[in-house]
Each structure stands twice: as structure tokens, then as C-alpha cells.
Design a protein around this motif. Structure first.
Motif, short mmCIF file in Angstrom:
data_model
loop_
_atom_site.label_atom_id
_atom_site.label_comp_id
_atom_site.label_asym_id
_atom_site.label_seq_id
_atom_site.Cartn_x
_atom_site.Cartn_y
_atom_site.Cartn_z
N ASP A 74 1.07 -1.12 0.15
CA ASP A 74 0.03 0.01 -0.14
C ASP A 74 1.02 1.32 0.05
O ASP A 74 0.46 2.07 -0.74
N GLY A 78 1.10 3.72 -3.47
CA GLY A 78 0.81 5.18 -3.01
C GLY A 78 1.98 6.22 -3.49
O GLY A 78 1.72 7.17 -4.11
N THR A 264 1.18 12.71 -3.03
CA THR A 264 1.53 11.27 -2.12
C THR A 264 0.61 11.34 -0.78
O THR A 264 0.28 10.33 -0.56
N VAL A 266 -2.52 12.54 -0.60
CA VAL A 266 -3.74 11.97 -1.34
C VAL A 266 -3.78 10.39 -1.58
O VAL A 266 -4.67 9.71 -1.29
N CYS A 267 -2.79 10.11 -2.18
CA CYS A 267 -2.61 8.69 -2.71
C CYS A 267 -2.41 7.67 -1.72
O CYS A 267 -3.21 6.58 -1.70
N ARG A 269 -3.58 8.27 1.55
CA ARG A 269 -4.53 8.13 2.36
C ARG A 269 -5.89 7.52 1.60
O ARG A 269 -6.56 6.57 2.22
N TYR A 270 -5.83 7.43 0.48
CA TYR A 270 -6.75 6.52 -0.54
C TYR A 270 -6.51 5.40 -0.45
O TYR A 270 -7.50 4.45 -0.35
N LEU A 271 -5.38 4.92 -0.30
CA LEU A 271 -4.95 3.48 -0.22
C LEU A 271 -5.05 3.04 1.28
O LEU A 271 -4.57 1.78 1.45
N GLY A 272 -5.44 3.62 2.05
CA GLY A 272 -5.47 3.44 3.38
C GLY A 272 -4.18 3.22 4.45
O GLY A 272 -4.31 2.83 5.51
N SER A 274 -1.95 5.15 6.91
CA SER A 274 -2.25 5.92 8.12
C SER A 274 -1.13 5.88 9.08
O SER A 274 -0.20 5.24 8.87
N THR A 282 4.74 11.32 3.09
CA THR A 282 4.53 12.69 2.61
C THR A 282 5.83 13.46 2.91
O THR A 282 6.11 14.18 2.16
#
Length: 333
Positions: A74, A78, A264, A266-267, A269-272, A274, A282
Motif C-alpha cells: 500500500d 501510493g 503522495t 492523497v494517494c 490516504r486513498y489506499l488506507g 495512516s 509525505t
């Protein structure tokens, strides 16, 4: 509001990580300005980094990590998607709007997407996440992923210089072979195979490789300082005066320091992704261009001074942009 003491701490850690970068560039500039090294010294130093130091760094960084640590899908996907987005965007801008050649556009887009996740990223993450065992692994992963952009840039260069008369399958085979034989790419493959096969590098060889690897950034940054001082040219390095040169520098720096960390974030966070992995990815994306980019540019004689300028300007602007990224991450958290 962001606590003042936290931002002071972030800036202090960043300054600590950046000081040796500027010091090495300044040392190279002094050596060039007063002719302390013979003519062509910057070229010789970069050949050393290109063929010996960086390959050793990649082999040790990958070979001494486990596959499970490296293959965090992930995070990898991302980060790579964001870097590819920056690479493609800058390439199209340079080639279609600035009318640069395919080869030069490839180097410019590589400059805008390859962050200094090793020399600056590792001390920065260790300072911000002192208790995290994943800090160095995250930096190694992002460094390896940047080789995807390197492979694309090298393919464009080989295509640009390909001799006429090749059939399509011959041309493709030639480009693939030349890319795979690049010392950076070859060392990445070797390092991953060592990790995947769970091989142990003999102690004497490991020490030798580490000795080479430790010289990568200092020598490369020293050579950049020489170029910025104009020693390798017959006249001092000029400030970019043409509108295309200024536009290129602004786009490359803006894409590297602003667009890539935002994409980075956005990508991931979209892929989970955290927690610390989101923040580390980032922050690593927000770092300036690595000195390795200049090594490639000098090796092929393409966008050499532009890459040196982008590294210097980006490194200076990082003092402003990285704390801003940290503010954004703190507010999101």
C-alpha cells in the motif's frame, strides 16, 4: 493552531539534516573557485559515485533488509503513483510547452520526482520518529521506487541516441539491455535478490560495500558545489536568464516540493495508509532533489547545470516547504 515548540523542533531537526548538505556543496565550490582540484575533477568524482558508491549503497540498503520490510504494497503503490504523476506532468510540460528534447525532458521529470530520501530523509525521520523502527525502511523503499523514474528517463535517453537502422524489436531489446545494465538499476536488482533469497553478505565484503556507500552523498554534493562554482566550465555558471530556463526551474522546483508531497498524501490516504507511515511518506516526498540526479545528468551530458541549480534551489526552499508540510500533516492528524 500548531504548537510553536513543535514547529521549532521540526525546523531544528531539518536544519541539522541540511547543514552537512550545504557544507559539502560549499566545500566543492571553494575547491573549484581556487583550483584546488585539477580540471575535470567534478567529472571524475561523479564517475566514482556513478559506478561504485551508489551501487554499493543500493546493494547494502536492500540486501540487509527483509523482503517483508521492503514489500509494503500500500505504501509502495501510493508513493509510486504520486511520483509517476509528477514525472509525467513535468515531462509533458518540458517536452510539449518548453520544446525540450525527449532525453532532456526525461531528465527534468526525473529531477522533479526523485527526492533526497537517503541523505536528508533518514536523519530527518530519525529525528522526528526516534522510536520508530520503520524510519530507515521507509527511506530505503522510497529510494528504490525512484529507480522506476530513473528507468523511464534512461529509456528516453537511449531512444533519443539510438542509432538509425534498428528494427523495432532490436531497438526495444537494445533499450531494455542498456537500462538493465545501468549501475543503479543493476545494483537494485542484485540487492533485492540478496534480500529475497535471504543471503548473507560476507563480513569483509559488507564492510567494503559500506565504506563505498558512506561516500555517496558527500562526494556527489562536493561535485555539485564544483559545478555551481563554474569550475568545470570555462566561465562561471550563469544565473538562468532565458524565460524557458526560469520556467523550467520554477516548474521542477514547484513540482518537487509542493505537488509531489500533496499527491503522495492523497494517494496514501486513498489506499488506507495512516499513522506514521502516512506522515513519513509525505515528508519524504517533500524533500528536495537527490544528488544522484545530477550524477545521471552529468554522466549523459544532459541538463547538467539545470539539475545542479534545481538541487541547490530545492534544498534551500526545503527550509520553508517541509515545515509547511508538517503543519498540514499535524492538522490532518
Amino acid at each position: 493552531m500548531i504548537p510553536d515548540d513543535e514547529m521549532v523542533f521540526v525546523l531544528a531537526v531539518l536544519l541539522s539534516a541540511l547543514f552537512p548538505v550545504f557544507a559539502m556543496m560549499l566545500s566543492g565550490g571553494i575547491a573549484a573557485r581556487y583550483s584546488l582540484l585539477p580540471s575535470g575533477g567534478d567529472t571524475a568524482l561523479n564517475r566514482y559515485v556513478y559506478y561504485f558508491a551508489v551501487p554499493a549503497l543500493l546493494i547494502t540498503g536492500l540486501g540487509e533488509a527483509s523482503v517483508n520490510q521492503i514489500l509494503r504494497w500500500d505504501f509502495m503503490i501510493g508513493y509510486l503513483l504520486a511520483a509517476m504523476g509528477v514525472y509525467i506532468g513535468v515531462f509533458l510540460f518540458a517536452h510539449c510547452l518548453l520544446k525540450r528534447s525527449i532525453a532532456e525532458s526525461g531528465i527534468q521529470s526525473y529531477t522533479a520526482s526523485f527526492a533526497n530520501t537517503g541523505y536528508i530523509g533518514i536523519p530527518l525521520l530519525l529525528g522526528l520518529f526516534p522510536d520508530s523502527p520503520d524510519a530507515i525502511i521507509a527511506a530505503v523503499i522510497t529510494t528504490v521506487l525512484s529507480n522506476v523514474m530513473l528507468a523511464l528517463a534512461l529509456a528516453k535517453i537511449e531512444l533519443h541516441y539510438a542509432t538509425q537502422g534498428y528494427r523495432i524489436h532490436q531497438l526495444v531489446g537494445r533499450i531494455v539491455f542498456r537500462v538493465l545494465m545501468n549501475p543503479f538499476i543493476l545494483a537494485t536488482v542484485v540487492g533485492f535478490l540478496i534480500s529475497w533469497m535471504q543471503l548473507s553478505i560476507p563480513v569483509p565484503i559488507s564492510r567494503f560495500l559500506h565504506m563505498l556507500a558512506d561516500t555517496t552523498c558527500p562526494v556527489a554534493l562536493f561535485a555539485i558545489g564544483m559545478v555551481l562554482a563554474g569550475r568545470s566550465a570555462e566561465q562561471p555558471l550563469p544565473v538562468p536568464g532565458g524565460s524557458r530556463e526560469v520556467a523550467s526551474l520554477l516548474v521542477v522546483s514547484g513540482a518537487k516540493l509542493i505537488l509531489q508531497p500533496l499527491l503522495t498524501l492523497v494517494c496514501l490516504r486513498y489506499l488506507g495508509v495512516s499513522g506514521q507511515w502516512l506522515r513519513m511518506g509525505t515528508l519524504l516526498a517533500a524533500l528536495p532533489t537527490a544528488a544522484n540526479v545530477y550524477v545521471i545528468a552529468e554522466q549523459y551530458g544532459i541538463y547538467t547545470k539545470g539539475a545542479a541549480r534545481a538541487i541547490m534551489v530545492g534544498t534551500l526552499l526545503t527550509l520553508l516547504t517541509v515545515p509547511l508540510v508538517q503543519i498540514l500533516l499535524t492538522r490532518i492528524a
